[in-house]
Design an enzyme around this catalytic site. Structure first.
Site, PDB file in Angstrom:
ATOM      1  N   LYS A 181       0.860  -1.187   0.000  1.00 57.82           N
ATOM      2  CA  LYS A 181       0.000   0.000   0.000  1.00 57.82           C
ATOM      3  C   LYS A 181       0.890   1.228   0.000  1.00 57.82           C
ATOM      4  CE  LYS A 181      -4.010   2.168   2.066  1.00 57.82           C
ATOM      5  NZ  LYS A 181      -3.520   3.511   1.717  1.00 57.82           N
ATOM      6  N   ARG A 184      -3.665   8.718  -5.793  1.00 52.94           N
ATOM      7  CA  ARG A 184      -4.421   7.777  -6.627  1.00 52.94           C
ATOM      8  C   ARG A 184      -4.577   8.347  -8.032  1.00 52.94           C
ATOM      9  NH1 ARG A 184      -8.409   4.000  -4.705  1.00 52.94           N
ATOM     10  NH2 ARG A 184      -8.887   2.562  -6.417  1.00 52.94           N
ATOM     11  N   ARG A 237      -8.341  10.810  -7.875  1.00 54.06           N
ATOM     12  CA  ARG A 237      -9.393  10.071  -7.155  1.00 54.06           C
ATOM     13  C   ARG A 237     -10.724  10.814  -7.221  1.00 54.06           C
ATOM     14  NH1 ARG A 237      -9.037   7.652  -1.017  1.00 54.06           N
ATOM     15  NH2 ARG A 237     -11.219   7.798  -0.476  1.00 54.06           N
ATOM     16  N   GLU A 255      -1.267   4.342  -8.544  1.00 58.38           N
ATOM     17  CA  GLU A 255      -0.764   5.435  -7.707  1.00 58.38           C
ATOM     18  C   GLU A 255       0.408   6.108  -8.405  1.00 58.38           C
ATOM     19  OE1 GLU A 255      -1.325   6.227  -4.196  1.00 58.38           O
ATOM     20  OE2 GLU A 255      -3.040   4.874  -4.007  1.00 58.38           O
ATOM     21  N   ARG A 292     -16.825   1.099  -1.006  1.00 61.39           N
ATOM     22  CA  ARG A 292     -15.865   0.437  -0.127  1.00 61.39           C
ATOM     23  C   ARG A 292     -16.292  -1.018  -0.007  1.00 61.39           C
ATOM     24  NH1 ARG A 292     -12.259   3.751   2.094  1.00 61.39           N
ATOM     25  NH2 ARG A 292     -12.776   5.967   2.219  1.00 61.39           N
ATOM     26  N   LYS A 318      -7.638  -2.865   3.810  1.00 63.29           N
ATOM     27  CA  LYS A 318      -6.336  -2.222   4.021  1.00 63.29           C
ATOM     28  C   LYS A 318      -5.877  -2.458   5.452  1.00 63.29           C
ATOM     29  CE  LYS A 318      -8.633   2.271   4.649  1.00 63.29           C
ATOM     30  NZ  LYS A 318      -8.736   3.666   4.151  1.00 63.29           N
TER      31      LYS A 318
END
Length: 524
Positions: free
Chosen positions: A220, A225, A240, A269, A381, A387
């Site tokens: 991560k 993003r 994003r 990313e 989500r 995460k």
């Protein structure tokens, strides 16, 4: 609905504010949906976009250049409501357009004009809206259901349209204007960004694997993003929030053009790395990513690296509904290893824990644990992405607290957090430096105790905020430290939330601004 100077007025701001307060005051999802749906039906076409945005807790313009300092001194509230939603949107648009010499003065004049016409509840609503304090991550899902009810269409059609368009406001306009026929116009188009799929937090690798296994375990990255669309020789790069930043990131464009594909939509990313491959602090990436000028110079000094972890479309085939494992395999075919996220496929939590430890040692913030079966749930989500990040905490001092609204009305809720400044690094030696605010992580029991205790420490108070003697120490969990011109120390906590009060510590034992700035200087 009324007519004012030839303009049809559907909803006053005070009515939207009342809806928000009622929604915040109830825990019933069905009640929330009903309240919002009823208000949506009353919006005129011109009001739908800003109205939906406000009910989601955000501005249509996203930002208009108004921060905390600009809202400290405002005119007295109006005695009666008169502001229509469309008028508020027009004034905010004008405020956001200001630039160049004299712009700060004109922005202040327009802001005072807006607040001078607002009643006290409307002023409170506007202040929170401008500061981003109305946002509730779960509320967009409620608004989706409310749009479906107001437009009398299945919620699945709204979600699908949102997946493809990435803008709930545009989807609401289409649904309220033309129902299912309006929603049918939304299709995946290379060049039109989609709302990105988001992840749910998991407390640990073991907790994540209890929900998803086998899984892809990925690094991560604490970057920015990006969603990259390529059609032939044309490339678009989006944030994003779906803003087009193609001109700002020539390195990302070149990376996309170098892929052995014709058409592709990639999720990933952008991040600034040091020469040894470790990441710079997030603020460095954010500054580079957000810069609009001197791009060649910045590119030479702080080059952006592209790292992709998903593919949504590849050479004429939409992959959104394909299982994660199939999309990851397609990504390997389309993108070279150097541009792909480090990933391990496993059903062993201990192997995933080792991968997490390696990731932290490389300077990154944690791992993603992703289902191999879940489709790409754009804008949601979904439970298929989890995460896992180590928890970092600081012991800080409460400097003030703001009165809550909705269900928290009557309680002091939003805490102003400060670090000690023993050497006078920022202000007077022995003082405190504000690092931001938080209202997250508090139970009703804690809110009751907190309100009583803070009122006993009050130095000054009004209808909005209570300033207190800096005596209470609170343990704050956070995800990182970022550069922030809003606060005197130049830094602010990212995603701060309350873990609990430290009755065993005095303010003299709280963490210092030097500690916070050291965290900001390097990965934590």
């Amino acid at each position: 609905m009324s007519v004012r100077q030839g303009m049809i007025v559907g909803v006053l701001l005070v009515e939207l504010s009342e809806t928000w307060q009622a929604v915040a005051a109830t825990r019933s999802r069905l009640t929330k949906i009903g309240l919002i749906a009823e208000r949506l039906r009353q919006l005129t076409p011109e009001e739908t976009v800003p109205g939906v945005a406000y009910l989601c807790g955000e501005l249509r313009q996203r930002q208009v250049g108004v921060g905390w300092a600009a809202l400290r001194e405002l005119p007295a509230p109006a005695s009666a409501p008169s502001l229509a939603v469309a008028e508020v949107d027009a004034l905010l648009e004008e405020i956001g357009r200001q630039g160049g010499p004299g712009s700060q003065r004109e922005r202040r004049r327009l802001l005072h004009e807006l607040f001078g016409r607002a009643t006290e509840p409307e002023q409170r609503f506007l202040r929170q809206l401008l500061l981003g304090e109305l946002r509730q991550g779960a509320l967009e899902g409620v608004v989706v259901e409310a749009v479906a009810r107001a437009a009398e269409v299945p919620a699945t059609e709204i979600r699908r349209a949102l997946l493809l368009r990435g803008d709930l406001r545009a989807v609401a306009v289409a649904a309220l204007a033309a129902g299912s026929a309006g929603l049918a116009q939304f299709r995946l188009e290379v060049g039109r960004p989609l709302a990105p799929m988001l992840a749910q937090p998991a407390e640990s690798v073991d907790a994540a694997f209890a929900r998803v296994s086998p899984a892809a375990v990925e690094e991560k990255l604490d970057g920015a993003r990006i969603q990259v669309h390529r059609s032939g020789g044309q490339v678009g790069v989006f944030t994003r929030s779906l803003d087009d930043i193609t001109a700002r990131v020539p390195e990302v464009v070149e990376a996309a053009l170098g892929l052995p594909v014709r058409d592709v939509v990639l999720d990933g990313e952008a991040i600034v790395l040091r020469a040894d491959g470790r990441p710079h602090p997030f603020g460095v990436t954010a500054s580079r990513f957000g810069s609009r000028s001197a791009i060649p110079k910045l590119r030479a000094e702080l080059p952006l690296s592209s790292t992709f972890f998903d593919v949504l479309h590849l050479d004429g085939e939409d992959l959104l509904d394909h299982p994660g494992g199939e999309r990851f395999a397609a990504l390997e075919r389309a993108v070279p290893e150097l541009l792909r996220v480090r990933r391990s496929i496993t059903d062993d939590p201990s192997a995933a824990a080792r991968f997490l430890a390696e990731t932290i040692s490389r300077g990154h913030e944690g791992v993603m644990v992703k289902s191999l079966q879940t489709p790409y749930e754009a804008g949601r989500r979904g439970g298929g992405w989890l995460k896992v990040k180590p928890t970092h905490t600081l012991d800080l001092v409460v400097l003030a607290a703001e009165w809550g609204h909705g269900r928290r009305r009557g309680w002091l809720s939003n805490l102003h957090l400060g670090a000690r400044d023993p050497s006078g690094l920022v202000g007077e030696p022995g003082g405190f430096v504000m690092l931001g605010k938080t209202f997250k992580g508090m139970t009703d029991e804690l809110l009751r105790w907190q309100t009583e205790r803070l009122l006993s420490l009050a130095v000054t108070k009004n209808d909005w905020v209570v300033h207190v003697r800096p005596e209470l120490v609170v343990e704050i969990a956070f995800d990182g430290v970022q550069t922030s011109p809003r606060y005197p120390g130049g830094v602010a906590l990212r995603f701060a939330r309350v873990k609990g009060y430290r009755a065993d510590k005095t303010a003299a034992e709280a963490d210092t601004i030097e500690t916070v700035q050291a965290i900001h200087a390097g990965p934590i």
